[in-house]
Motif scaffolding. Structure first.
Motif, PDB file in Angstrom:
ATOM      1  N   LEU A 134       0.816  -1.207   0.000  1.00 17.64           N
ATOM      2  CA  LEU A 134       0.000   0.000   0.000  1.00 17.64           C
ATOM      3  C   LEU A 134       0.855   1.265   0.000  1.00 17.64           C
TER       4      LEU A 134
ATOM      5  N   GLU B 221       1.730   3.686  -3.201  1.00 16.13           N
ATOM      6  CA  GLU B 221       0.924   4.807  -3.686  1.00 16.13           C
ATOM      7  C   GLU B 221       0.766   5.879  -2.614  1.00 16.13           C
TER       8      GLU B 221
ATOM      9  N   THR C  74      -7.259   6.122  -4.378  1.00 17.13           N
ATOM     10  CA  THR C  74      -6.238   5.270  -3.770  1.00 17.13           C
ATOM     11  C   THR C  74      -6.548   4.951  -2.310  1.00 17.13           C
ATOM     12  N   TRP C  75      -7.263   5.843  -1.632  1.00 18.24           N
ATOM     13  CA  TRP C  75      -7.454   5.675  -0.187  1.00 18.24           C
ATOM     14  C   TRP C  75      -8.300   4.486   0.226  1.00 18.24           C
ATOM     15  N   PRO C  76      -9.350   4.113  -0.510  1.00 19.19           N
ATOM     16  CA  PRO C  76     -10.176   2.993  -0.043  1.00 19.19           C
ATOM     17  C   PRO C  76      -9.428   1.670   0.078  1.00 19.19           C
ATOM     18  N   ARG C  77      -8.213   1.600  -0.465  1.00 15.47           N
ATOM     19  CA  ARG C  77      -7.453   0.355  -0.335  1.00 15.47           C
ATOM     20  C   ARG C  77      -6.909   0.159   1.081  1.00 15.47           C
ATOM     21  N   TRP C  78      -6.811   1.247   1.829  1.00  8.90           N
ATOM     22  CA  TRP C  78      -6.295   1.152   3.193  1.00  8.90           C
ATOM     23  C   TRP C  78      -7.383   0.634   4.111  1.00  8.90           C
TER      24      TRP C  78
END
Length: 371
Positions: free
Chosen positions: A123, A126, A182-186
């Protein structure tokens, strides 16, 4: 829980994240520490490094008035931009870099960063993205959590106002805010859940930490959160704003909204129960199109022009803006945004004039306040 209307404006402040790029190539450069060292002589603790060595952060002191905030934001930008220039670098205020940088980005060194790499792994590839965070004074944590609940349906509209990250990996993504995508992957990011109380919030965060989804409370990356270190509510949904004026406009509007919702929550009115899938769809529309398309009106579940939704938000908080002497400034600022476009549209216009190099030049000039 009762909250009496306050005649004194809530204090507020901002944190701005910036990218440091090579002046000749526009490629993000792992030299932010040099810029911080030069700027520290003037700004002191108001400037610091970030999680990657490609980024730095400035912050204001708590401010009461818009003019005070504007002076601090503008001064900090000029200082760090000059420090970057003196080092053969340029400072960019954008959610993502117009020209691709190293992947994975080089990380600052420390035990916390090491734990983060061990926890989140790829993660971090990015993580060279920049945001604008607004802190609004909120020492009552139960009220802060209640206001967070009320803020949820407004977050997509707030995002459209600062959508400023169209590029990723040296290409146009087709999105106004790729950073948002990109944030929803965290594991703990994006719009916050609803919470019953501050105790409920703490219980959920403690459980997430026990589950290994957090390094510490500083890695709660929800777009609204009670600050872990200050008596504030922190609103984190925005991309880094292209100009100082836009950062201040956004912060003033956020404070007015938080002030309005504090009174609503203080009267015990329940927060809207927005279905998670609709909120995610509204985020996606806002990230894709910014101010240039239709947004999802979460009150009606219908699409409407994003500009109309933004004007509705300003109308909602008109009493708070008038009380602080900020209404005329915000209306004029929104008119300029709707006419000239948010940062993403203006970056693309620069690209049409001269490709990636022109985008870097334009963003650097706007960041430093050059016209």
């Amino acid at each position: 829980m009762t909250q009496q209307p306050s005649r004194t404006p809530l204090r507020f402040g901002v944190e701005e994240e910036f990218l440091v790029v090579d002046a000749a190539t526009g490629v993000p450069a792992p030299r932010a520490a040099e810029v911080v060292e030069k700027a520290f002589a003037t700004l002191g603790a108001r400037v610091s490094g970030e999680i990657t060595t490609l980024q730095l952060e400035t912050r204001t002191d708590p401010c009461v008035g818009m003019a005070e905030l504007a002076a601090q934001v503008g001064h900090a930008r000029r200082v760090v931009a000059a420090a970057a220039d003196a080092a053969g670098l340029r400072l960019l205020s954008a959610g993502s870099a117009p020209v691709a940088g190293p992947v994975p980005p080089p990380m600052t060194v420390g035990p916390r960063q090491t734990r983060g790499i061990e926890t989140f792994r790829g993660l971090h590839d990015e993580l060279a993205i920049c945001a604008l965070h607004v802190h609004v004074e909120m020492p009552d944590r139960d009220l802060a959590v209640a206001v967070s609940n009320h803020l949820r349906p407004h977050l997509p509209v707030l995002l459209t106002l600062t959508a400023n990250s169209p590029y990723w990996d040296s290409r146009d993504t087709g999105y106004a805010s790729w950073r948002t995508m990109t944030w929803p992957r965290w594991p703990v990011a994006g719009p916050p859940p609803r919470f019953d109380s501050a105790a409920h919030y703490d219980q959920v965060v403690d459980t997430l930490q026990q589950a290994g989804a957090l390094v510490d409370r500083g890695t709660v990356f929800w777009d609204v959160r009670p600050s872990a270190t200050h008596p504030t509510l922190e609103i984190r949904v925005a991309d880094a704003a292209l100009t100082a004026d836009e950062a201040v406009l956004y912060a003033v509007l956020v404070r007015a909204l938080v002030t309005h919702l504090s009174a609503v929550a203080g009267r015990g009115e329940p927060a809207p129960d927005v279905p998670e899938q609709l909120l995610r769809a509204a985020y996606w529309r806002a990230a894709r199109d910014g101010l240039d398309g239709d947004g999802l009106d979460l009150a009606t579940a219908r699409l409407r022009p994003a500009g109309e939704l933004a004007r509705d938000l300003v109308a909602l908080v008109e009493p708070q803006l008038l009380a602080n002497g900020e209404h005329e400034h915000v209306v004029a600022g929104l008119d300029r945004l709707l006419d000239g476009g948010s940062g993403s549209r203006r970056q693309r216009a620069a690209a049409q004039r001269g490709g990636p190099a022109a985008v870097v030049d334009y963003v650097a000039e706007q960041t430093a306040g050059q016209r």
